[in-house]
Design a protein around this motif. Structure first.
Motif, PDB file in Angstrom:
ATOM      1  N   LYS A   1       5.638  -3.115  -1.486  1.00 34.98           N
ATOM      2  CA  LYS A   1       5.771  -1.659  -1.559  1.00 34.98           C
ATOM      3  C   LYS A   1       7.117  -1.284  -0.969  1.00 34.98           C
ATOM      4  O   LYS A   1       7.636  -1.956  -0.080  1.00 34.98           O
ATOM      5  CB  LYS A   1       4.626  -0.972  -0.821  1.00 34.98           C
TER       6      LYS A   1
ATOM      7  N   ASN B   1       5.438   0.938  -5.733  1.00 34.49           N
ATOM      8  CA  ASN B   1       4.637  -0.268  -5.561  1.00 34.49           C
ATOM      9  C   ASN B   1       4.854  -1.180  -6.754  1.00 34.49           C
ATOM     10  O   ASN B   1       4.861  -0.724  -7.901  1.00 34.49           O
ATOM     11  CB  ASN B   1       3.146   0.070  -5.444  1.00 34.49           C
TER      12      ASN B   1
ATOM     13  N   ARG C   1       2.158  -5.924   0.224  1.00 37.35           N
ATOM     14  CA  ARG C   1       0.858  -5.358  -0.130  1.00 37.35           C
ATOM     15  C   ARG C   1      -0.218  -6.435   0.037  1.00 37.35           C
ATOM     16  O   ARG C   1       0.074  -7.581   0.392  1.00 37.35           O
ATOM     17  CB  ARG C   1       0.891  -4.839  -1.579  1.00 37.35           C
ATOM     18  N   ASP C   2      -1.443  -6.073  -0.209  1.00 36.60           N
ATOM     19  CA  ASP C   2      -2.563  -7.003  -0.051  1.00 36.60           C
ATOM     20  C   ASP C   2      -2.305  -8.304  -0.800  1.00 36.60           C
ATOM     21  O   ASP C   2      -1.929  -8.297  -1.975  1.00 36.60           O
ATOM     22  CB  ASP C   2      -3.862  -6.370  -0.572  1.00 36.60           C
TER      23      ASP C   2
ATOM     24  N   SER D   1       4.815   4.823   0.983  1.00 37.35           N
ATOM     25  CA  SER D   1       5.651   4.066   0.057  1.00 37.35           C
ATOM     26  C   SER D   1       6.026   4.950  -1.131  1.00 37.35           C
ATOM     27  O   SER D   1       5.272   5.837  -1.531  1.00 37.35           O
ATOM     28  CB  SER D   1       4.915   2.813  -0.426  1.00 37.35           C
TER      29      SER D   1
END
Length: 281
Positions: free
Chosen positions: A21, A8, A116-117, A5
């Motif tokens: 990202k 972010n 992302r998470d 990436s």
């Protein structure tokens, strides 16, 4: 090797925030050349030289200046960074518009967005909503120290983010010296041009289009590597200005472009017709 990436941050619309990202969706295939001295191939380098002093300058000593026409205004790196706004790590989607309303001329560089998470579920929900609605999110974010107008839309089964040109970056047609026809086209010319367009009609297939310039340059490089002298093709004549004759020759299959298109279109047309025949059977 998995792509990395390049940014972010967070994608927001309304009160929804999705950690995301950013990946580049394109890869340059241009040829990289070095600048060398013609006589012996010695490599050269460019230096930052002060115009008045003639001294070499270090990058840390440089700032940017804007020419006002009567002088220049110097802006520091900190001042330019402040123009990014208070939320430099946020993609803010302001509203959604019908995708067909956007003229393609406004689109610039494409990117892919990944979750992302903690953002995977909301990411998939937003992607499905855009796919069903046909709408495109319009917003802005800061990339490489510059605020970008962006479009959020489905791209290759994922969320795509495409930078856009601002309206004042487009040059109006009336400001250019475009050729103005001295007379209207004849009905016969329009009819024949329409037939040629129909004959060359085909489906868009990006795999059929190659970078012939890059291939030609690589052939020259390989020939020189073998110690051979590259064979340079002669330039073709541009042809005459007899539009009707050119249209007639193309429709008759005499034009090279028409011949190639006919061959490709014919094979696809046959495949389509077989497919339809099977469907009817």
């Amino acid at each position: 090797m998995a792509a990395r990436s390049i940014w972010n941050g967070t994608l927001t619309f309304g009160t929804v925030a999705i950690p995301v990202k950013l990946f580049s969706a394109t890869e340059s295939r241009g040829l990289a050349f070095r600048e060398v001295r013609a006589s012996d191939g010695a490599r050269i380098q460019h230096k930052r030289i002060g115009v008045e002093s003639g001294e070499e300058l270090a990058f840390k000593d440089l700032e940017k200046a804007y020419d006002t026409g009567t002088g220049q205004i110097v802006l520091t790196k900190e001042e330019l960074s402040a123009a990014d706004g208070p939320r430099p790590k946020v993609i803010e989607i302001e509203h959604f518009v019908e995708g067909e309303e956007i003229d393609p001329v406004f689109y610039d560089k494409p990117y892919h967005l990944g979750a992302r998470d903690g953002g995977a579920h909301a990411y998939r929900v937003l992607l499905a909503a855009l796919e069903q609605s046909g709408r495109v999110g319009i917003g802005r974010f800061v990339l490489r120290s510059r605020e970008q107008l962006v479009a959020l839309r489905p791209l290759h089964g994922a969320l795509g983010l495409q930078t856009m040109r601002f309206h004042d970056e487009l040059v109006p047609a009336d400001e250019m010296e475009l050729t103005t026809p001295k007379k209207d086209p004849s009905a016969r010319e329009v009819r024949m041009a329409g037939k040629l367009v129909a004959m060359l009609a085909d489906e868009w297939d990006p795999d059929e289009h190659r970078d012939t310039y890059r291939e030609a340059v690589m052939e020259m490089i390989e020939a020189k590597r073998r110690g051979e002298t590259p064979q340079l093709p002669e330039r073709e004549d541009e042809g005459d200005d007899d539009l009707l004759a050119a249209l007639e020759a193309s429709l008759a299959g005499d034009g090279e472009g028409a011949g190639r298109a006919e061959k490709g279109s014919g094979s696809k047309a046959k495949a389509k017709s077989k497919s339809k025949a099977k469907g009817k059977g």
